[in-house]
Design a protein around this motif. Structure first.
Motif, PDB file in Angstrom:
ATOM      1  N   PRO A  40      32.907  29.067  17.999  1.00  0.00           N
ATOM      2  CA  PRO A  40      33.952  28.187  18.529  1.00  0.00           C
ATOM      3  C   PRO A  40      33.465  26.754  18.667  1.00  0.00           C
ATOM      4  N   SER A  41      34.409  25.870  18.852  1.00  0.00           N
ATOM      5  CA  SER A  41      34.075  24.455  18.993  1.00  0.00           C
ATOM      6  C   SER A  41      33.197  24.247  20.215  1.00  0.00           C
ATOM      7  N   GLY A  42      32.173  23.435  20.060  1.00  0.00           N
ATOM      8  CA  GLY A  42      31.287  23.149  21.176  1.00  0.00           C
ATOM      9  C   GLY A  42      30.218  24.193  21.377  1.00  0.00           C
ATOM     10  N   LYS A  45      26.964  24.585  16.913  1.00  0.00           N
ATOM     11  CA  LYS A  45      26.708  24.747  15.471  1.00  0.00           C
ATOM     12  C   LYS A  45      26.127  23.475  14.854  1.00  0.00           C
ATOM     13  N   SER A  46      26.813  22.354  15.127  1.00  0.00           N
ATOM     14  CA  SER A  46      26.340  21.093  14.531  1.00  0.00           C
ATOM     15  C   SER A  46      24.956  20.738  15.046  1.00  0.00           C
ATOM     16  N   THR A  47      24.734  20.976  16.326  1.00  0.00           N
ATOM     17  CA  THR A  47      23.420  20.688  16.893  1.00  0.00           C
ATOM     18  C   THR A  47      22.355  21.493  16.148  1.00  0.00           C
ATOM     19  N   LEU A  48      22.654  22.767  15.922  1.00  0.00           N
ATOM     20  CA  LEU A  48      21.716  23.623  15.194  1.00  0.00           C
ATOM     21  C   LEU A  48      21.506  23.110  13.771  1.00  0.00           C
TER      22      LEU A  48
HETATM   23  N1  LIG Z   1      24.753  13.435  21.816  1.00  0.00           N
HETATM   24  C1  LIG Z   1      25.178  14.330  22.710  1.00  0.00           C
HETATM   25  N2  LIG Z   1      25.087  14.073  24.032  1.00  0.00           N
HETATM   26  C2  LIG Z   1      25.495  14.962  24.929  1.00  0.00           C
HETATM   27  N3  LIG Z   1      25.996  16.153  24.643  1.00  0.00           N
HETATM   28  C3  LIG Z   1      26.118  16.484  23.343  1.00  0.00           C
HETATM   29  C4  LIG Z   1      25.711  15.573  22.303  1.00  0.00           C
HETATM   30  N4  LIG Z   1      25.948  16.180  21.125  1.00  0.00           N
HETATM   31  C5  LIG Z   1      26.472  17.386  21.414  1.00  0.00           C
HETATM   32  N5  LIG Z   1      26.584  17.569  22.723  1.00  0.00           N
HETATM   33  C6  LIG Z   1      27.104  18.761  23.390  1.00  0.00           C
HETATM   34  O1  LIG Z   1      26.487  19.898  22.829  1.00  0.00           O
HETATM   35  C7  LIG Z   1      27.400  20.946  22.679  1.00  0.00           C
HETATM   36  C8  LIG Z   1      27.395  21.451  21.242  1.00  0.00           C
HETATM   37  O2  LIG Z   1      27.938  20.446  20.398  1.00  0.00           O
HETATM   38  P1  LIG Z   1      28.071  20.654  18.853  1.00  0.00           P
HETATM   39  O3  LIG Z   1      28.461  19.348  18.239  1.00  0.00           O
HETATM   40  O4  LIG Z   1      26.851  21.280  18.337  1.00  0.00           O
HETATM   41  O5  LIG Z   1      29.266  21.655  18.764  1.00  0.00           O
HETATM   42  P2  LIG Z   1      29.916  22.331  17.485  1.00  0.00           P
HETATM   43  O6  LIG Z   1      29.646  23.760  17.584  1.00  0.00           O
HETATM   44  O7  LIG Z   1      29.450  21.635  16.254  1.00  0.00           O
HETATM   45  O8  LIG Z   1      31.452  22.054  17.694  1.00  0.00           O
HETATM   46  P3  LIG Z   1      32.575  21.710  16.589  1.00  0.00           P
HETATM   47  O9  LIG Z   1      32.945  23.010  15.989  1.00  0.00           O
HETATM   48  O10 LIG Z   1      33.693  21.156  17.396  1.00  0.00           O
HETATM   49  O11 LIG Z   1      32.005  20.764  15.624  1.00  0.00           O
HETATM   50  C9  LIG Z   1      28.741  20.401  23.109  1.00  0.00           C
HETATM   51  O12 LIG Z   1      29.021  20.873  24.416  1.00  0.00           O
HETATM   52  C10 LIG Z   1      28.572  18.925  23.138  1.00  0.00           C
HETATM   53  O13 LIG Z   1      29.337  18.350  24.158  1.00  0.00           O
END
Ligand SMILES: Nc1ncnc2c1ncn2[C@@H]1O[C@H](COP(=O)(O)OP(=O)(O)OP(=O)(O)O)[C@@H](O)[C@H]1O
Ligand SMILES: [Mg+2]
Lengths: 242, 404
Positions: A40-42, A45-48
């Motif tokens: 799910p969003s947040g 995934k992108s962080t990984l």
């Molecule tokens: N630069 C940042 N500073 C603070 N919190 C962050 C930062 N980048 C990401 N986060 C937090 O880390 C969590 C994971 O974010 P991420 O971008 O990895 O989500 P995601 O799985 O890629 O979501 P989506 O599917 O919407 O792209 C989120 O709760 C986000 O708010």
């Protein structure tokens, strides 16, 4: 080229609150695998993906890329890895607007020190590979979304990386263009490249041999598809329509 | 890789031509101003130097009348304290003197045929030509025999020759000075204007005794020009003249000199110091505009880095290293500096030419000012480009890619 993550954490400090974007992720990806990451969003995934792509550093844990610890490498050493070993495709394409498609594709080779002639030749080859041989001199804003993403894929290929990573490469595209893009990834994987991509859509994940499910910064499920669904855009190596 | 960075930087500038030009304008004006201003200063210096040198080398001038501590001469020209004997004594008794030329002068009307011309008539000895750097263009100077006999002969300057004789040769003609007939035996070589803007060719030279006895009716001198043998002995000669004249004039200790001894080398040194100060001042004022131009580069580069944060993020994501990005932006700044500097050199030279053409000032474009101004513009590009370029190169790829 193998990927081995051990207890990777990523913590963002936002004033008083700490965000555990990754809360201990361990993951092994073998060479030649096609892995989709879903969640799910947040969920992180992108962080990984940014950590996998050496664009970002984990807060803790170890990341062995081909046996080499990269979590603690210098900025410049990471730049070299991004340049040579990993091809990265973004959801929002990230092409340079003032350059032609061909120049965009050739850009990673500039930083690899390839001479100009060889550069343009290789870039033209890569554009042919993604079916855009006739769009070399268009600027990104003169191309459709699907075409832009194909330019970005061509760009990720020119330094012959062993791993292609893509963060929701079809997220901004309609189903048809999305399928064409997936067909290209399938082809690249068939040629022996490791592919790791993030997606929201189950049908796209169905093309992958392995699907990793992420939630709240953790891997909750890691499944291998016995039967890989045929990715709709069959005519993969030469998507006929622009 | 370096040339790649140069090409990337040029592309970056091409994408924003107007902005690049306006940024450059600061450097163009700065470099142009430095070159033009320094050329004015150097022009003044050159003019002063040539006109002082034109007076004669190693020249010491003795005048009657005292000098007050402030350097103002009292009763200039009207004193009668210097005599022919003083002049002869200087030549005879002081070591290191190569020539002595005593003189008197007054303005008279000259008449030839129906032409007349009022000019300064100078009575002196033939040594005067040597001491004051005059040369005879046609004919000869009078001899010491002419001085002994108080001969009515004259050597005339170019301006006088032109005004009285036009195209004809004045040699052998008789002109009237204060109604007395003089034979023209020589014409002086043209010398141009003096430092005071005086026409040095508007003069007539006659034997000293002729002028003293037949024209002015005096026995004293208005001026003794002394040439020292070398620059090293000038100060000593100046001192010796003072001592000698005080003795000859029987001045008791404590009584101020009733004459003035001036050393042109000292005058020259003062003048050089003054013109150097002027040049430095003008150059510094202009250099400030160059620094302001540099700050303009920094300002624009900072804007450009912010604007292109995403581009920087993309380049870094694709493998650009710290140095790649640093070079790209540094070269942009240096290219602005170098191009602005080159155009500025052209503008500065054209400006200094225009100043000398329209304002009539003497200007000298010195190669050193060009090299310094150009080198400065390169350094300014480097210096003011370094901070923005470093800022760009230090950007984190993820942060840069997220930048909206
Ligand atoms: N630069 C940042 N500073 C603070 N919190 C962050 C930062 N980048 C990401 N986060 C937090 O880390 C969590 C994971 O974010 P991420 O971008 O990895 O989500 P995601 O799985 O890629 O979501 P989506 O599917 O919407 O792209 C989120 O709760 C986000 O708010
Ligand atoms: Mg995401």
């Amino acid at each position: 080229m193998t990927i081995a993550l051990r207890d990777i954490t990523k913590i963002y400090q936002m004033g008083d609150t700490t965000v555990h974007a990754l809360a201990g992720v361990s993951l092994d990806v073998a060479a030649g695998e096609f892995t989709a990451i879903m969640g799910p969003s947040g969920s992180g995934k992108s962080t990984l993906m940014n950590i996998l792509g050496c664009l970002d550093r984990p807060t803790g844990g170890s990341y062995l890329l081909d046996g080499e610890e990269v979590a603690t490498l210098s900025d410049d050493a990471l730049a070299v890895i991004r340049n040579r070993k990993i091809g990265f495709v973004f959801q929002s394409f990230n092409l340079l607007p003032r350059m032609s498609a061909l120049q965009n594709v050739a850009l990673p080779m500039v930083y690899a020190g390839v001479d100009k002639h060889a550069r343009l030749e290789k870039a033209a080859w890569a554009m042919g590979l993604v079916g855009l041989g006739d769009r070399q001199h268009h600027r990104p804003n003169e191309l459709s979304g699907g075409q832009r993403q194909r330019v970005a894929i061509a760009r990720s290929l020119v330094n012959d990386p062993a791993i292609i990573m893509a963060d929701e490469p079809t997220g901004n595209l309609d189903t048809k263009s999305g399928n064409e893009i997936m067909a290209i990834f399938n082809d690249l994987n068939a040629q022996g490249r490791t592919v790791v991509l993030i997606t929201h859509e189950p049908d796209i994940a169905a093309c992958a041999k392995r699907v990793v499910h992420v939630r709240d910064g953790k891997i909750i499920r890691d499944e291998r598809n016995q039967e890989v669904a045929p990715c709709s855009g069959k005519a993969s190596s030469s998507p006929s329509k622009a | 890789m370096f040339w790649e960075s140069v090409l990337i930087a040029l592309e970056g500038l091409k994408a924003n031509k107007m902005r690049a030009f306006l940024t450059m304008l600061g450097i163009i004006i700065g470099v142009g101003a430095v070159i033009a201003m320094v050329s004015i200063g150097m022009g003044v210096r050159q003019k002063v130097e040539t006109s002082i040198a034109g007076l004669g080398s190693n020249l010491i001038i003795v005048m009657p009348g005292a000098t007050t501590p402030s350097g103002v001469r009292l009763a200039a020209g009207s004193s009668t304290t210097l005599t022919n004997g003083d002049a002869q004594a200087i030549g005879r008794e002081i070591a290191g003197v190569s020539a002595v030329a005593p003189s008197v002068q007054r303005s008279y009307q000259l008449v030839y045929g129906n032409q007349n011309w009022t000019t300064n008539v100078l009575g002196t000895t033939p040594e005067y030509l040597e001491v004051r750097n005059f040369a005879v263009a046609a004919g000869t100077i009078f001899s010491s025999k002419d001085i002994d006999t108080r001969a009515r002969v004259a050597v005339i300057g170019q301006t006088v020759a032109t005004n009285l004789f036009g195209e004809f040769s004045p040699l052998g003609q008789t002109i009237r000075i204060n109604k007395a007939p003089f034979r023209v035996i020589g014409v002086l070589e043209a010398k141009g204007q003096s430092s005071m803007g005086q026409d040095q060719d508007d003069t007539v030279i006659v034997p000293l005794t002729t002028a003293q006895e037949r024209l002015l009716g005096v026995t004293w001198l208005q001026n003794i020009s002394v040439q020292a043998e070398s620059p090293e002995v000038i100060d000593k000669v100046q001192e010796d003249i003072t001592t000698l004249l005080r003795t000859r004039h029987r001045l008791a200790p404590g009584v101020p000199d009733n004459f003035t001894v001036r050393n042109l080398a000292a005058v020259m040194a003062t003048a050089q110091e003054t013109t150097s100060t002027i040049t430095l001042l003008l150059g510094n004022i202009a250099a400030i505009s160059l620094v302001v131009g540099g700050i303009g580069i920094m300002n624009i580069m900072l804007v450009s880095v912010t604007e292109r944060t995403r581009e920087i993020g993309i380049r870094k994501a694709l493998g650009a290293t710290f140095n790649n990005i640093l070079l790209q932006f540094l070269i942009e700044a240096v290219v602005i500096g170098v191009t602005g500097g080159l155009i500025g050199i052209g503008v500065g030279m054209a400006g200094s030419y225009a100043i000398s053409y329209f304002a009539g000032w003497n200007t000298v474009v010195s190669p050193i000012s060009i090299i310094v101004a150009f080198g400065f513009s390169v350094l300014i590009g480097l210096f003011f480009g370094l901070y923005p370029a470093r800022k760009a190169a230090l950007l984190d790829p993820i942060d840069a890619l997220r930048y909206e």
